[in-house]
Write an enzyme that holds these catalytic residues in place. Structure first.
Site, PDB file in Angstrom:
ATOM      1  CB  VAL A   1       2.779  -1.780  -9.470  1.00 56.18           C
ATOM      2  CG1 VAL A   1       1.836  -2.541  -8.479  1.00 56.18           C
ATOM      3  CG2 VAL A   1       2.879  -2.612 -10.891  1.00 56.18           C
TER       4      VAL A   1
ATOM      5  NE  ARG B   1       5.767  -0.160 -16.574  1.00 53.59           N
ATOM      6  CZ  ARG B   1       6.122  -0.276 -15.434  1.00 53.59           C
ATOM      7  NH1 ARG B   1       5.402   0.210 -14.408  1.00 53.59           N
ATOM      8  NH2 ARG B   1       6.990  -0.964 -15.116  1.00 53.59           N
TER       9      ARG B   1
ATOM     10  CD  GLU C   1      12.888   1.315 -11.982  1.00 53.23           C
ATOM     11  OE1 GLU C   1      11.595   0.995 -11.387  1.00 53.23           O
ATOM     12  OE2 GLU C   1      13.548   0.528 -12.203  1.00 53.23           O
TER      13      GLU C   1
ATOM     14  CE  LYS D   1      18.477  -2.772 -15.922  1.00 47.32           C
ATOM     15  NZ  LYS D   1      19.177  -1.441 -15.392  1.00 47.32           N
TER      16      LYS D   1
ATOM     17  NE  ARG E   1       4.228  -4.049  -6.533  1.00 52.92           N
ATOM     18  CZ  ARG E   1       4.826  -3.603  -7.536  1.00 52.92           C
ATOM     19  NH1 ARG E   1       4.923  -4.924  -8.375  1.00 52.92           N
ATOM     20  NH2 ARG E   1       5.682  -2.976  -7.954  1.00 52.92           N
TER      21      ARG E   1
ATOM     22  CE  LYS F   1      14.334  -1.351 -18.908  1.00 53.32           C
ATOM     23  NZ  LYS F   1      13.383  -1.062 -19.992  1.00 53.32           N
TER      24      LYS F   1
END
Lengths: 165, 501, 501, 165
Positions: B302, B299, B282, B165, B345, B125
């Site tokens: 979701v 990747r 993001e 984080k 979800r 990160k």
């Protein structure tokens, strides 16, 4: 169907009901309401319920004294209680039980220690997430029954409390 | 979209190194493209849907992720033995692990994702932040990973609230907002512990926490030949403790101009990073329309279906074709956004007990199926949902020409979703998507944690108690009462006329 | 698309005068728009899905259509008593009956469809032909309804083959291709008998039969204020004995230019006819790209979902909004076609016995649900499919960015579709959609009747015989063997390692 | 499971099989193949079948001596026959049965009449569609058992045939 008193637990609440046979129907007294009810299993796992003038098909599943019922967009779990309680009062608090199986990573209290309501007692990790188990009420720690690094079952008592309201 | 050659399958056989709904999703995509499939599974997943769906299945080992879905050697070995040409990692598990991508490459397998070096660079990160700064994308003030004392001093210098984080990994794991300086040490220790078990690395970095901001992310596709296009943004502000639960496309806060600027930033960053395959950049978006780089997820996300439904681009197909070396024929100006999609979800978790995972057996399952609604599910009726993995059961995604209709569809779908036997967050999802602030599109990342502190699951109405009592007063059913009696008259037919005559 | 006012529901309550999958489809559309719903049903449908889905339900009478779904008086009465503001007729039954539209109007109910006069004018196939001619649209040579002798003479004058068509009604009922002059009288008598029981009118008209042609139809939307737009074509050439079974959008035979010309013809005709609401103009398309007017269907089509998936326009929402007097804000140049959609109609019929309807109880039902696949279903597990109505069970509709992927999705969906207990055409549908001519998009309306004359349902493979024998050799199950034993270990879990270790 | 001979009807064909118990498995002889089979009902209506090395979950439904099975993308119906027939020969033709319930609209033959294979015997209308019932083989009409205008049941014999191969 055996008429008479019935004690249920639903959503953490105790509820007392009375059932009376009335021809093909049952009249259930819930609080101050009397509801005419007719219920049939029409397929495995599907109930047809007629409550007063409302007819509804509902998916359900039964495990012994517990019924899971999908009704009007929501799933409910209702269990038969072994004994009566105050009318719709809160379920009496008992031992603190581990909410899910997992790895006990930390125990944050010691025997004899006084704890406040909401105070963290121990931490379980499962499904990659830490879960803090907290005291449900002010109490005193009687015993600690497991050690960090141990696998604990869902429902297991890790910290025994005594005292409280 | 991605150029195919005579519709020949991009690979002859692909191994899907995942489980649950995302494994099912990827297996289906492979099958649609004519690719033979290999599932892998842990012992507790021997009869999970992804195993039953695949052409072949290989048992990796015991339930613990380290012995199964995180075991690089066994997965690579399974791919070799079954003759798979490529490995799709899904999300989670090894999806952002550069060693896994590297191991695949060394074994002669195509990894469906970016090169290991890119995963490593963006997965760190702190490096990713610096890459963004070099690409001229605003970042929030912060501090790279360091020891506890250094980070605490940095936090005081930045001013509270701050955000902790994980330097490695994603998915919100280890994330902590610290508002009270006195809680900093405790939160840091907790974050380090959570992170080390997920990513094998306890490095934590610090960022200024931006209040009242939205989480907005941009989907990109990049081929091997340096071409990158973006597919617009997803709004992911509805989070419970930094975990996304409801996502939508487009964002109610993003107009055409902002979409172009966000997309351009995402394309620039990933192009400079040498990115290949599908990825997500993001951002945090403040009230003034200023955005700040957060991180890159290297990747499939979701929440990828909301982008698929609105752009018409199948991201998993695109991933497979790009991995096979196909050129991206889609031009940026061809990307179009039609209508609105919202995803919720569905988790096996207990809202009554602080949303702890609630594993157990699914006694009854009826997933909702209505026009415009897609359900990506990874479970079946009768299945034991194991304790060892992420508790996601399925995603319900509703599309419609406009946002109000899409939300209305989602509400109907969630109300028709029947899962009995274990606790789920369905009632909570319904409360969230029917909340006036969400309906108005006026939410920040703090929305859920602020608006639902006193929320509790609905109490059973008297009708439910009465029906339950009537059933429970009868003997528990023997097997006989559950017989199907197929030759009978339709039992529903016996009862008539209770409605209007 | 169609202008809404602050998302206020277009009606407070709508009665759906139909059953099965189309009633379910319309009821859901109403619910999504916030409209309260009333279902009507015959005695055998008391627990059919459409009844269970609606807010209220009214029993019309006995099973026979004349006593229930065709009974104008009872339906209008049910609407009045429940306070419905509008009536949606679906397709079939009273959907194209001008008396019904008129009865609704006289009762102060909004009929969701064109005015009675327009239904009457276009429903008369002969008048519709003449309207098309006036609008400058090519028609095939033919002869208006007449007595048997006149029609036979006209047939000889036209030259065989000729097509017999019901002057009233649609849906292929009463249609006969006559190739052999000696068969003409017999075919005419048979068509008259079939038609009189469906439409109460035995008028038959004659048209030259165009060989090797495609059936292509154009969807239009028209508001009350004279605005008409078209949503492109549907290819409906895959027909068994003049009944559509597989439809797609776009047509493999229609390019942008032809689409514009077809659409322009459909708009011109409906505009001149004073059309309001959703409608379909059917054409025959020959190998040279010449098209000929067939007829106008003044209602929602069975195959409307393929247009919805490709254009993103919800036709039932549009119907309701137009009926409520909303203006069509959609401009023709805003209509866009994205990807490809294919629909297959699942019928309860027995391919082994000439596709006779096969009513009975659905012992087991698992409808397929995969990304990009929509299933519009009107049945539930355990239901008795009655003998009295059209044997459609559901429609499976697959969308993808391109035709080959859409077809692949449809094949997977049809293979995963489980209906046990009654015969269905699923195996036949699979044979059709995997046929090389269909895969190549090279089919005419004769395709099915020519290519599948010797088709028969697949014989059970030895594995099926072996498994069936093993089960049948055991005692028939008592109720006990069907017990659910929810507390047990997952029984799937007991058997492991039979796949690759 | 009772080992031995078993006669099945599937897709209009008679099939003779032999079953032998072999430990936890059954060996089924179908034609010239011997298949090792293991079958369990894992949930109501769901079988797990292992045939040789192939493991498959299959939806099924049973009605007395008939099993409906969804296998590899297709539904099959297999019934147990009361008696043997030639190995996989065609099912002996018997009475002509009405394929579905409906209204008998026309009878096209008379008692004593000779009919050819495929010749129309009568017409039933149901679900808005005319269905022509034809002679399955050359034969002679023995009796006509119903009149036009009558409702006939599925499986009913309307025209009795005699003779033929």
């Amino acid at each position: 169907m055996r008429p008479g008193q019935l004690y249920l637990i639903a959503g953490g609440q105790h509820v007392a009901l009375e059932l009376r046979a009335a021809g093909e129907e049952v009249v259930v007294l819930v609080g101050e309401r009397a509801l005419r009810v007719r219920v049939r299993e029409v397929e495995p796992g599907v109930l047809e319920a007629v409550v007063e003038d409302l007819r509804r098909m509902a998916f359900y599943a039964r495990e012994e004294d517990t019924i899971h019922l999908h009704w009007d967009g929501h799933a409910y779990t209702v269990s038969r209680a072994r004994h009566a309680a105050g009318p719709r009062g809160p379920e009496p608090e008992q031992d603190v039980r581990t909410p899910l199986p997992g790895l006990l990573t930390r125990v944050l209290v010691q025997p004899g220690q006084e704890v406040a309501a909401g105070q963290p007692l121990y931490v379980v990790e499962a499904m990659k997430i830490e879960t803090v188990v907290r005291a449900p009420r002010p109490a005193r720690v009687r015993r600690v029954l497991a050690q960090p690094g141990q696998q604990v079952e869902g429902g297991a008592v890790v910290v025994e409390l005594e005292g409280g309201p | 979209m991605v150029g195919t050659v005579n519709n020949r399958p991009p690979f002859s056989k692909v191994l899907v190194a995942n489980r649950g709904e995302i494994a099912v999703r990827i297996l289906r995509a492979c099958q649609e493209l004519g690719i033979r499939t290999v599932a892998v599974y842990s012992e507790v997943d021997a009869t999970s849907p992804h195993v039953l769906l695949a052409d072949e299945a290989v048992c990796l080992g015991r339930a613990e992720p380290e012995a199964s879905y995180l075991h690089v050697g066994r997965i690579v070995d399974a791919a070799r033995r079954t003759g798979a040409e490529a490995v799709h990692p899904g999300y989670g598990f090894l999806a952002e692990n550069p060693e896994f991508a590297q191991a695949c490459r060394e074994a002669g397998l195509t990894f469906v994702g970016p090169p290991a070096e890119v995963i490593a660079a963006l997965g760190d990160k702190d490096r990713a932040r610096r890459l963004a700064q070099v690409a001229g994308i605003p970042t929030l003030p912060g501090h790279p990973p360091a020891d506890d004392d250094t980070l605490e001093r940095a936090a005081h210098a930045l001013g509270f609230p701050v955000l902790l984080k994980a330097a490695a990994g994603g998915g919100g794991r280890g994330m902590r907002v610290v508002r009270d300086p006195l809680q900093f040490r405790h939160a840091l220790a907790s974050a380090r512990r959570e992170v080390v078990s997920s990513f094998g690395n306890d490095a934590i970095l610090l960022e200024k926490y931006l209040q009242d901001a939205r989480h907005v992310e941009v989907q990109i596709l990049a081929d091997r030949y340096g071409k990158v296009v973006h597919l617009g943004e997803r709004e992911c502000s509805v989070q419970r403790r930094c975990q996304k639960i409801v996502e939508e496309c487009p964002s109610p806060a993003v107009d055409t101009d902002l979409r172009a600027r966000l997309g351009e930033a995402a394309v620039r960053l990933t192009q400079q990073a040498g990115y290949v395959n599908a990825g997500t950049v993001e951002f945090l978006l403040d009230r003034d329309g200023c955005f700040y780089f957060l991180e890159v997820n290297t990747r499939l996300q979701v929440e990828h279906p909301v982008t698929e439904l609105v752009t018409g681009v199948d991201l998993v197909h695109a991933q497979l074709l790009i991995a096979a070396g196909h050129r991206l024929s889609l031009r940026q100006e061809e990307v179009s956004w039609r209508g609105h999609a919202v995803e919720a979800r569905v988790y096996a978790e207990d809202p009554e007990r602080g949303f702890v995972p609630s594993p157990g057996r699914i006694l009854r399952l009826r997933e909702p199926h209505l026009p415009g609604v897609r359900v990506d599910s990874g479970v079946r009726e009768g299945q034991m949902v194991p304790v060892h993995y992420d508790p996601i059961l399925a995603k319900v995604v509703a599309w419609a020409a406009d946002r109000p209709t899409a939300l209305s569809r989602l509400v109907h779908a969630l109300r028709e979703y029947v899962v009995l036997g274990l606790k789920t967050n369905l009632a909570f999802l319904l409360a969230v998507v029917t909340h006036s602030a969400f309906q108005a599109g006026e939410v920040s990342t703090e929305f859920v944690d602020e608006a639902f502190t006193s929320w509790h699951t609905p109490d059973p109405p008297p009708e439910v108690l009465a029906v339950a009592a009537t059933v429970l007063a009868q003997q528990a059913p023997s097997g006989a009462s559950a017989s199907r009696a197929p030759g009978d008259l339709d039992p529903w037919g016996r009862l008539r006329g209770l409605r209007l005559p």
